[in-house]
Design a protein around this motif. Structure first.
Motif, PDB file in Angstrom:
ATOM      1  N   PRO A   1       0.796  -1.232   0.000  1.00  0.00           N
ATOM      2  CA  PRO A   1       0.000   0.000   0.000  1.00  0.00           C
ATOM      3  C   PRO A   1       0.827   1.280   0.000  1.00  0.00           C
ATOM      4  O   PRO A   1       0.404   2.282  -0.575  1.00  0.00           O
ATOM      5  N   GLU A   2       2.004   1.261   0.622  1.00  0.00           N
ATOM      6  CA  GLU A   2       2.822   2.483   0.648  1.00  0.00           C
ATOM      7  C   GLU A   2       3.270   2.832  -0.778  1.00  0.00           C
ATOM      8  O   GLU A   2       3.288   3.994  -1.173  1.00  0.00           O
TER       9      GLU A   2
ATOM     10  N   ALA B   1       2.697   6.107  -5.650  1.00  0.00           N
ATOM     11  CA  ALA B   1       2.431   6.202  -7.091  1.00  0.00           C
ATOM     12  C   ALA B   1       1.256   7.133  -7.354  1.00  0.00           C
ATOM     13  O   ALA B   1       1.314   7.991  -8.239  1.00  0.00           O
ATOM     14  N   MET B   2       0.186   6.992  -6.566  1.00  0.00           N
ATOM     15  CA  MET B   2      -0.979   7.848  -6.766  1.00  0.00           C
ATOM     16  C   MET B   2      -0.612   9.316  -6.524  1.00  0.00           C
ATOM     17  O   MET B   2      -1.063  10.202  -7.242  1.00  0.00           O
ATOM     18  N   ASP B   3       0.211   9.547  -5.507  1.00  0.00           N
ATOM     19  CA  ASP B   3       0.641  10.923  -5.236  1.00  0.00           C
ATOM     20  C   ASP B   3       1.456  11.472  -6.410  1.00  0.00           C
ATOM     21  O   ASP B   3       1.324  12.632  -6.778  1.00  0.00           O
ATOM     22  N   LEU B   4       2.291  10.620  -6.974  1.00  0.00           N
ATOM     23  CA  LEU B   4       3.127  11.029  -8.098  1.00  0.00           C
ATOM     24  C   LEU B   4       2.265  11.435  -9.290  1.00  0.00           C
ATOM     25  O   LEU B   4       2.583  12.373 -10.012  1.00  0.00           O
ATOM     26  N   PHE B   5       1.144  10.735  -9.492  1.00  0.00           N
ATOM     27  CA  PHE B   5       0.294  10.991 -10.652  1.00  0.00           C
ATOM     28  C   PHE B   5      -0.776  12.045 -10.406  1.00  0.00           C
ATOM     29  O   PHE B   5      -1.418  12.500 -11.341  1.00  0.00           O
ATOM     30  N   SER B   6      -1.007  12.390  -9.146  1.00  0.00           N
ATOM     31  CA  SER B   6      -2.124  13.279  -8.813  1.00  0.00           C
ATOM     32  C   SER B   6      -1.957  14.674  -9.402  1.00  0.00           C
ATOM     33  O   SER B   6      -0.859  15.202  -9.508  1.00  0.00           O
ATOM     34  N   SER B   7      -3.075  15.300  -9.739  1.00  0.00           N
ATOM     35  CA  SER B   7      -3.016  16.635 -10.350  1.00  0.00           C
ATOM     36  C   SER B   7      -2.638  17.702  -9.333  1.00  0.00           C
ATOM     37  O   SER B   7      -2.380  18.840  -9.703  1.00  0.00           O
TER      38      SER B   7
ATOM     39  N   PHE C   1       9.786   9.524  -5.148  1.00  0.00           N
ATOM     40  CA  PHE C   1       8.873   8.377  -5.129  1.00  0.00           C
ATOM     41  C   PHE C   1       9.434   7.279  -4.218  1.00  0.00           C
ATOM     42  O   PHE C   1       8.720   6.707  -3.397  1.00  0.00           O
ATOM     43  N   ALA C   2      10.739   6.997  -4.353  1.00  0.00           N
ATOM     44  CA  ALA C   2      11.378   5.937  -3.566  1.00  0.00           C
ATOM     45  C   ALA C   2      11.255   6.218  -2.073  1.00  0.00           C
ATOM     46  O   ALA C   2      10.924   5.332  -1.278  1.00  0.00           O
ATOM     47  N   GLU C   3      11.521   7.486  -1.716  1.00  0.00           N
ATOM     48  CA  GLU C   3      11.473   7.863  -0.306  1.00  0.00           C
ATOM     49  C   GLU C   3      10.064   7.665   0.246  1.00  0.00           C
ATOM     50  O   GLU C   3       9.866   7.098   1.322  1.00  0.00           O
ATOM     51  N   GLN C   4       9.067   8.116  -0.514  1.00  0.00           N
ATOM     52  CA  GLN C   4       7.691   8.002  -0.045  1.00  0.00           C
ATOM     53  C   GLN C   4       7.235   6.552   0.002  1.00  0.00           C
ATOM     54  O   GLN C   4       6.486   6.149   0.882  1.00  0.00           O
ATOM     55  N   ALA C   5       7.707   5.757  -0.965  1.00  0.00           N
ATOM     56  CA  ALA C   5       7.276   4.360  -1.051  1.00  0.00           C
ATOM     57  C   ALA C   5       8.061   3.457  -0.106  1.00  0.00           C
ATOM     58  O   ALA C   5       7.682   2.315   0.118  1.00  0.00           O
ATOM     59  N   GLY C   6       9.188   3.963   0.411  1.00  0.00           N
ATOM     60  CA  GLY C   6      10.002   3.154   1.308  1.00  0.00           C
ATOM     61  C   GLY C   6      10.804   2.093   0.576  1.00  0.00           C
ATOM     62  O   GLY C   6      11.014   0.994   1.089  1.00  0.00           O
ATOM     63  N   VAL C   7      11.234   2.408  -0.646  1.00  0.00           N
ATOM     64  CA  VAL C   7      12.040   1.467  -1.426  1.00  0.00           C
ATOM     65  C   VAL C   7      13.316   2.172  -1.874  1.00  0.00           C
ATOM     66  O   VAL C   7      13.436   3.390  -1.748  1.00  0.00           O
ATOM     67  N   SER C   8      14.269   1.394  -2.395  1.00  0.00           N
ATOM     68  CA  SER C   8      15.496   2.002  -2.890  1.00  0.00           C
ATOM     69  C   SER C   8      15.230   2.657  -4.245  1.00  0.00           C
ATOM     70  O   SER C   8      14.217   2.383  -4.896  1.00  0.00           O
ATOM     71  N   GLY C   9      16.163   3.498  -4.691  1.00  0.00           N
ATOM     72  CA  GLY C   9      16.008   4.164  -5.978  1.00  0.00           C
ATOM     73  C   GLY C   9      15.889   3.175  -7.131  1.00  0.00           C
ATOM     74  O   GLY C   9      15.065   3.355  -8.028  1.00  0.00           O
TER      75      GLY C   9
ATOM     76  N   GLU D   1      14.826   0.068  -6.975  1.00  0.00           N
ATOM     77  CA  GLU D   1      13.523  -0.589  -6.877  1.00  0.00           C
ATOM     78  C   GLU D   1      12.428   0.345  -7.387  1.00  0.00           C
ATOM     79  O   GLU D   1      11.494  -0.091  -8.068  1.00  0.00           O
ATOM     80  N   ALA D   2      12.550   1.629  -7.062  1.00  0.00           N
ATOM     81  CA  ALA D   2      11.533   2.591  -7.487  1.00  0.00           C
ATOM     82  C   ALA D   2      11.435   2.631  -9.003  1.00  0.00           C
ATOM     83  O   ALA D   2      10.337   2.609  -9.563  1.00  0.00           O
ATOM     84  N   SER D   3      12.585   2.676  -9.694  1.00  0.00           N
ATOM     85  CA  SER D   3      12.576   2.682 -11.162  1.00  0.00           C
ATOM     86  C   SER D   3      11.920   1.420 -11.701  1.00  0.00           C
ATOM     87  O   SER D   3      11.132   1.475 -12.650  1.00  0.00           O
ATOM     88  N   ALA D   4      12.249   0.289 -11.099  1.00  0.00           N
ATOM     89  CA  ALA D   4      11.706  -0.988 -11.569  1.00  0.00           C
ATOM     90  C   ALA D   4      10.196  -1.047 -11.343  1.00  0.00           C
ATOM     91  O   ALA D   4       9.433  -1.483 -12.211  1.00  0.00           O
ATOM     92  N   VAL D   5       9.750  -0.589 -10.157  1.00  0.00           N
ATOM     93  CA  VAL D   5       8.322  -0.595  -9.842  1.00  0.00           C
ATOM     94  C   VAL D   5       7.563   0.285 -10.837  1.00  0.00           C
ATOM     95  O   VAL D   5       6.545  -0.109 -11.413  1.00  0.00           O
ATOM     96  N   LEU D   6       8.075   1.504 -11.052  1.00  0.00           N
ATOM     97  CA  LEU D   6       7.390   2.427 -11.966  1.00  0.00           C
ATOM     98  C   LEU D   6       7.387   1.885 -13.389  1.00  0.00           C
ATOM     99  O   LEU D   6       6.386   2.013 -14.098  1.00  0.00           O
ATOM    100  N   ALA D   7       8.492   1.270 -13.809  1.00  0.00           N
ATOM    101  CA  ALA D   7       8.535   0.686 -15.157  1.00  0.00           C
ATOM    102  C   ALA D   7       7.489  -0.418 -15.280  1.00  0.00           C
ATOM    103  O   ALA D   7       6.929  -0.637 -16.356  1.00  0.00           O
ATOM    104  N   GLY D   8       7.210  -1.097 -14.172  1.00  0.00           N
ATOM    105  CA  GLY D   8       6.218  -2.169 -14.189  1.00  0.00           C
ATOM    106  C   GLY D   8       4.786  -1.669 -14.187  1.00  0.00           C
ATOM    107  O   GLY D   8       3.922  -2.231 -14.857  1.00  0.00           O
TER     108      GLY D   8
END
Length: 135
Positions: free
Chosen positions: A17-18, A23-29, A82-90, A92-99
């Motif tokens: 959920p984090e 991700a939702m925060d990143l996309f929000s208007s 995004f990584a900081e907010q999601a609690g993942v490494s940089g 991992e953040a790139s990989a998650v977003l690419a997915g």
């Protein structure tokens, strides 16, 4: 409203959920004019990923992007935020977003266009609600 909205992303988000919220925060208007998702799509298009983005907006198969391509198009600042907010490494953040980005852009653009910021927020809100209900 649209329960099958993002398939396995929904499972991923309910398990993480984090990350989903980041991700939702990143996309929000609320990220300024044009909305966060519009900014991200624009950055990807100007970062050389226009063909991939067009495939997500269109009705065909979504073209995958590599985490490094995503990071260079979006910039390290956006990824690390995004990584900081999601609690993942940089990385991992790139990989998650690419997915998840291809699927999210695909689902948020049923008619081949991204919604305006009001429509985007309500779609993201619905998506977030659906994801958290799956828990």
């Amino acid at each position: 409203k649209n329960p099958e909205m993002i398939g396995d992303v929904a499972k991923f988000a309910s398990d993480n959920p984090e990350i989903a919220k980041a991700a939702m925060d990143l996309f929000s208007s609320s990220k300024g004019p044009g909305g966060g998702l519009g900014d991200i799509v624009g950055a990807l298009q100007s970062g050389g990923l226009g063909d991939a983005v067009s495939s997500w907006l269109g009705g065909g198969d979504n073209v995958a992007v590599a985490p490094d391509q995503l990071k260079s198009a979006l910039g390290a600042d956006r990824i690390s935020q995004f990584a900081e907010q999601a609690g993942v490494s940089g990385s991992e953040a790139s990989a998650v977003l690419a997915g998840i980005l291809p699927q999210i852009v695909d689902k948020l653009s049923p008619d081949g266009q991204l919604p305006d910021s009001g429509g985007l927020d309500s779609m993201l809100g619905g998506l977030m609600g659906a994801l958290t209900r799956n828990r």
